[in-house]
Design an enzyme around this catalytic site. Structure first.
Site, PDB file in Angstrom:
ATOM      1  N   SER A  15       0.864  -1.183   0.000  1.00 46.20           N
ATOM      2  CA  SER A  15       0.000   0.000   0.000  1.00 46.20           C
ATOM      3  C   SER A  15       0.897   1.228   0.000  1.00 46.20           C
ATOM      4  CB  SER A  15      -0.867   0.000   1.261  1.00 46.20           C
ATOM      5  OG  SER A  15      -1.282   1.319   1.554  1.00 46.20           O
ATOM      6  N   HIS A  40      -1.731  -2.015  -4.104  1.00 46.51           N
ATOM      7  CA  HIS A  40      -2.982  -1.803  -3.365  1.00 46.51           C
ATOM      8  C   HIS A  40      -3.136  -0.293  -3.207  1.00 46.51           C
ATOM      9  CE1 HIS A  40      -5.955  -2.776  -0.119  1.00 46.51           C
ATOM     10  NE2 HIS A  40      -5.490  -1.675   0.432  1.00 46.51           N
ATOM     11  N   ASP A  42      -5.184   2.857  -2.008  1.00 50.06           N
ATOM     12  CA  ASP A  42      -6.198   3.190  -1.003  1.00 50.06           C
ATOM     13  C   ASP A  42      -6.939   4.470  -1.384  1.00 50.06           C
ATOM     14  OD1 ASP A  42      -5.940   1.140   1.098  1.00 50.06           O
ATOM     15  OD2 ASP A  42      -3.878   1.882   1.238  1.00 50.06           O
ATOM     16  N   HIS A  74      -8.685  -0.100  -3.200  1.00 51.20           N
ATOM     17  CA  HIS A  74      -9.416  -0.375  -1.962  1.00 51.20           C
ATOM     18  C   HIS A  74     -10.320   0.829  -1.733  1.00 51.20           C
ATOM     19  CE1 HIS A  74      -9.134  -0.988   2.700  1.00 51.20           C
ATOM     20  NE2 HIS A  74     -10.361  -1.140   2.244  1.00 51.20           N
ATOM     21  N   MET A 145     -10.203  -6.526   7.105  1.00 53.98           N
ATOM     22  CA  MET A 145      -9.412  -5.408   7.645  1.00 53.98           C
ATOM     23  C   MET A 145      -8.900  -5.777   9.038  1.00 53.98           C
ATOM     24  SD  MET A 145      -9.132  -3.029   5.435  1.00 53.98           S
ATOM     25  CE  MET A 145      -8.316  -1.816   6.485  1.00 53.98           C
ATOM     26  N   ASP A 179      -5.295  -6.577   5.588  1.00 54.58           N
ATOM     27  CA  ASP A 179      -4.822  -5.206   5.359  1.00 54.58           C
ATOM     28  C   ASP A 179      -4.876  -4.443   6.677  1.00 54.58           C
ATOM     29  OD1 ASP A 179      -4.251  -2.670   4.413  1.00 54.58           O
ATOM     30  OD2 ASP A 179      -6.186  -2.390   3.398  1.00 54.58           O
TER      31      ASP A 179
HETATM   32  C1  DX5 Z   1      -5.809   1.608   5.918  1.00 56.75           C
HETATM   33  C2  DX5 Z   1      -5.465   1.166   4.532  1.00 56.75           C
HETATM   34  C3  DX5 Z   1      -4.304   0.265   4.475  1.00 56.75           C
HETATM   35  C4  DX5 Z   1      -3.033   0.878   5.023  1.00 56.75           C
HETATM   36  C5  DX5 Z   1      -2.034  -0.183   5.325  1.00 56.75           C
HETATM   37  O1  DX5 Z   1      -7.012   2.256   5.903  1.00 56.75           O
HETATM   38  O2  DX5 Z   1      -6.555   0.470   3.960  1.00 56.75           O
HETATM   39  O3  DX5 Z   1      -4.112  -0.253   3.167  1.00 56.75           O
HETATM   40  O4  DX5 Z   1      -2.473   1.793   4.155  1.00 56.75           O
HETATM   41  O5  DX5 Z   1      -0.940   0.413   5.907  1.00 56.75           O
HETATM   42  P1  DX5 Z   1      -0.172  -0.275   7.117  1.00 56.75           P
HETATM   43  O6  DX5 Z   1       0.413  -1.550   6.595  1.00 56.75           O
HETATM   44  O7  DX5 Z   1       0.826   0.735   7.495  1.00 56.75           O
HETATM   45  O8  DX5 Z   1      -1.195  -0.545   8.203  1.00 56.75           O
HETATM   46 ZN    ZN Z   2      -6.118  -0.655   2.156  1.00 47.49          ZN
END
Ligand code: DX5
Ligand code: ZN
Length: 228
Positions: A15, A40, A42, A74, A145, A179
């Site tokens: 991400s 991915h 976001d 996402h 999640m 995630d």
């Molecule tokens: C959170 C996002 C994730 C996030 C993951 O709302 O959906 O994809 O960026 O980042 P880390 O791995 O730092 O939790």
């Molecule tokens: Zn995400």
């Protein structure tokens, strides 16, 4: 419909949320060069989650520079139906949306497929996992999640792992993604629970050796997949 001959593979999807977004293309290309299987992306609307990121215009620009990599968006948005066509037009491969704000999930799944994308259904931490029974035939992937959506760099919620275990037990060939707070310290329990698609933000972006982290995440999942 789940194909029984489908073989599960480990896939690592960094991400870019916590990357230097002013250098999105360079950061993305670096992740790909370091072994990312997919990106991915976001997308947040400031309404479904208390944060904003970017939308389809930026994804389209990124696609113009990165031709071949699988893009998953996402969609942390209140009205996922609204962005299906523009994301498909921007070259998105998989459209993963949250079921919580949606009244007719099967209809959105069908529209995503009609637009030429694969479909992921995402569950916030407070959403029970068994609701997916009604949609699993229409979805290509379920995202569990492991933090409250909205921000990178949060602490992994190990209380979510029972959802992954339940999904893997009931749907042996389903692609299951985790995630939030996933990295070298938390990958083992995710892999053992049955996740095969791994999103990792901070742990990869902040690593001195991204390739090493991506490989170790993939190796952890593969060691579980190859046991059975
Ligand atoms: C959170 C996002 C994730 C996030 C993951 O709302 O959906 O994809 O960026 O980042 P880390 O791995 O730092 O939790
Ligand atoms: Zn995400």
């Amino acid at each position: 419909m789940i194909k029984m001959d489908k073989k599960l593979t480990a896939k690592i999807g960094p991400s870019i949320l916590n990357a230097d977004l002013s250098r999105l293309y360079e950061e993305s290309q670096r992740l790909i060069n370091n072994g990312a299987d997919y990106l991915h992306l976001d997308v947040m609307d400031g309404h479904f989650v208390p944060n904003l990121t970017f939308g389809h215009p930026l994804v389209k620009c990124l696609r113009n520079k990165i031709k071949d990599t699988f893009f998953e968006t996402h969609m942390m948005v209140s009205d996922p139906e609204k962005w299906i066509e523009s994301m498909a037009d921007s070259g998105v491969n998989q459209y993963t949306f949250h079921i919580e704000p949606v009244s007719d999930v099967p209809s959105i799944c069908r529209k995503v497929k009609e637009a030429g994308m694969t479909v992921g259904v995402a569950l916030k931490p407070g959403t029970p996992v068994d609701v997916v029974v009604d949609y699993v035939d229409l979805a290509d992937m379920v995202l569990v999640m492991t933090v409250e959506p909205g921000f990178g760099g949060q602490k992994f919620m190990d209380t979510m792992l029972h959802k992954v275990q339940w999904l893997r037990k009931n749907f042996p060939t389903l692609d299951i993604e985790v995630d939030g707070g996933v990295g070298p310290n938390t990958i083992e329990c995710c892999a053992k629970a049955g996740a095969n698609m791994i999103v990792s933000g901070t742990a990869i972006i902040g690593a001195a050796d991204q390739a090493k982290v991506i490989k170790s995440l993939r190796d952890s999942v593969n060691s579980v997949l190859h046991q059975s």
